[in-house]
Design an enzyme around this catalytic site. Structure first.
Site, PDB file in Angstrom:
ATOM      1  N   GLY A 283      13.815  12.448  -2.765  1.00 11.12           N
ATOM      2  CA  GLY A 283      12.980  13.486  -3.359  1.00 11.12           C
ATOM      3  C   GLY A 283      11.648  12.934  -3.834  1.00 11.12           C
ATOM      4  O   GLY A 283      11.020  12.100  -3.175  1.00 11.12           O
ATOM      5  N   GLY A 284      11.230  13.384  -5.012  1.00 12.54           N
ATOM      6  CA  GLY A 284       9.957  12.939  -5.567  1.00 12.54           C
ATOM      7  C   GLY A 284       9.895  11.454  -5.796  1.00 12.54           C
ATOM      8  O   GLY A 284       8.803  10.859  -5.830  1.00 12.54           O
TER       9      GLY A 284
ATOM     10  N   GLY B 205     -14.570   0.303  22.443  1.00 11.91           N
ATOM     11  CA  GLY B 205     -14.646   0.580  21.008  1.00 11.91           C
ATOM     12  C   GLY B 205     -13.729  -0.306  20.201  1.00 11.91           C
ATOM     13  O   GLY B 205     -14.005  -0.624  19.040  1.00 11.91           O
ATOM     14  N   ALA B 206     -12.624  -0.755  20.814  1.00 10.20           N
ATOM     15  CA  ALA B 206     -11.699  -1.627  20.102  1.00 10.20           C
ATOM     16  C   ALA B 206     -12.354  -2.967  19.775  1.00 10.20           C
ATOM     17  O   ALA B 206     -12.022  -3.601  18.769  1.00 10.20           O
ATOM     18  CB  ALA B 206     -10.436  -1.835  20.923  1.00 10.20           C
TER      19      ALA B 206
END
Length: 492
Positions: free
Chosen positions: A158-159, A387-388
């Site tokens: 959960g949280g 771009g890498a």
């Protein structure tokens, strides 16, 4: 710089005078230096009377909190005790953890939490949820200021899962540890999927698919040893220098294949450049096409980011970009120099990558390197395309020094793809000229001397000189790594 004072030993006991009357599992004992733990809040109890809770008020409220030392360095620590109200988090339980985080804020020390909790204490209603909020807020305020480690030894549901996600390093025990937002019963009711605790949130899925877990331990002792090891690379706070260790000679540096299409394990290069036994790889099984981890160069801690040609040919993809980006920001936040070992053919192509957001997620790694103000050294091992090339800590992105091994190629793309674009008409007329045109493109656009002539590369170095070159470069950049607050370590 501070030095490591290793006081590790297998037998450690918390002073009985500081032990709560209902003791926790004593897992803190194997984490901290003997006789250094000082507890606070041992007499704390919840104040809830409804739902029969008045008869269930254990001292300590299911969590042990305090200060201690690890390898001689002060830390804040807490350990949830599943034997007291299931380790569930209520108002007082949360207040005790918050007090540890406040202590870390005041004295600028790391925090290590041993997590094993049934989640929010339902009987306390919204007060338990507010307790999580108080912890989360402090996790965020400490982010990038002091190291925060989460060691998940049992349930974390959960949280509760969001506090570890906000911390810098998550260590999970291989068996018995689980992290998930919603448990198997809820999943079964809502989606009709029949899943086990392990399938839904075990160390296996979080170390391979989700990337939540940085390290997986075989047992509790292994987990706390990993926590100690991680801390040995990190400063007590962003305002301190990272600790240094005695230098060690590296392992043998392997020869990598000259053919760009032949795979090899880049970790061999890492071991051949860094101090022997110093490389601590993180998220090894997640996004394995990029390798990250802490290491040392002549005793100095550094962060290593390396492309892995064994997986997806070393291409960058969404997962690798996010993995690399957060690690770069972690190292920058705490003053660890960055060493990038580059052998990248580009970003992974495909509809799935484009639809999944490779543009904005790939930009995270670019942003992380460009933002980093620590010393940054890059070594191009074999190739850096497209771009890498830019994203992997290029000179144009602000790297302090970029070196390449003889024969390494830097270009917009590989020769085969470039020839198809530039010489498309020539190939349509005469496909037999492909070999000739490939040789021409390599000679005119990919000659290894071109990047050095244009200062995209500072120097071409022999592989055997790599370690000495990196060490000398880091020495020359020592004054750049002035301890200070730079930024937080935002989850990716």
């Amino acid at each position: 710089m501070p030095t490591l004072n290793n006081q590790r030993g297998r037998v450690r006991t918390i002073d009985d005078r500081t032990r709560p009357s209902q003791p926790g599992p004593a897992r803190l004992e194997s984490l901290v230096d003997p006789g250094t733990f000082r507890e606070f809040g041992s007499q704390a109890r919840h104040r809830v009377n409804s739902f029969g809770m008045a008869a269930k008020r254990p001292k300590g409220d299911g969590v042990i909190t305090g200060s201690a030392r690890i390898d001689g360095r002060p830390v804040g620590v807490f350990e949830q005790d599943p034997r007291a109200l299931g380790g569930s988090l209520g108002e007082v339980h949360a207040a005790k953890i918050a007090a540890v985080l406040d202590h870390a804020t005041r004295v600028r020390v790391p925090v290590v939490g041993l997590l094993d909790s049934g989640g929010a204490r339902i009987q306390e209603g919204v007060a338990a949820l507010d307790g999580y909020g108080e912890i989360f807020r402090r996790n965020v305020m400490l982010s990038g200021r002091v190291p925060q480690l989460s060691v998940v030894l049992g349930a974390c549901a959960g949280g509760a899962v969001y506090s570890p996600a906000l911390t810098d390093i998550v260590i999970m025990r291989r068996t018995g540890a689980h992290m998930f937002v919603t448990g198997p019963k809820v999943v079964r009711a809502v989606t009709f999927e029949d899943v086990t605790l392990s399938d839904l949130g075990g160390a296996g899925i979080h170390s391979t698919a989700s990337g939540v877990a940085h390290l997986v331990a075989e047992d509790t002792d292994d987990a706390v040893d990993m926590a100690r090891s991680v801390l040995s690379y990190l400063p007590s706070s962003c305002w301190d220098d990272p600790p240094v260790a005695p230098p060690a000679d590296p392992e043998h540096l392997p020869t990598i294949p000259g053919d760009h299409r032949t795979a090899y394990d880049v970790r061999g290069v890492v071991h051949g450049v860094m101090d022997a036994g110093s490389f601590l790889e993180l998220q090894e099984a997640f996004a394995a096409n990029i390798v990250i981890g802490f290491a040392r160069v002549e005793g100095r801690p550094v962060g290593v980011v390396a492309n892995q040609p064994r997986i997806l040919a070393g291409c960058l993809d969404i997962a690798a970009s996010e993995k690399g980006a957060r690690f770069v920001r972690l190292c920058d936040a705490f003053g660890l120099p960055l060493v990038a070992l580059v052998d990248v053919p580009g970003f992974l192509p495909g509809l799935g990558q484009e639809a999944g957001g490779i543009i904005r997620k790939g930009a995270k790694l670019l942003y992380a390197f460009a933002e980093a103000s620590v010393p940054r050294v890059t070594v191009v091992l074999r190739k850096a395309f497209g771009g890498a090339y830019i994203v992997m800590n290029s000179k144009s992105l602000g790297a302090d020094a970029v070196y390449s091994w003889p024969g390494a190629e830097l270009a917009v793309m590989g020769a085969e793809g470039a020839v198809d674009v530039i010489f498309r008409r020539d190939l349509e007329k005469d496909p037999s000229r492909r070999g000739e045109l490939l040789a021409r493109y390599r000679a005119e656009a990919m000659a290894p001397n071109l990047p050095a002539e244009r200062l995209s590369v500072d120097e071409v170095i022999a592989p055997d000189d790599t370690r000495a070159t990196i060490a000398a470069t880091l020495d020359s950049l020592e004054r750049k790594a002035i301890p200070r607050f730079r930024h937080d370590n935002l989850p990716q």
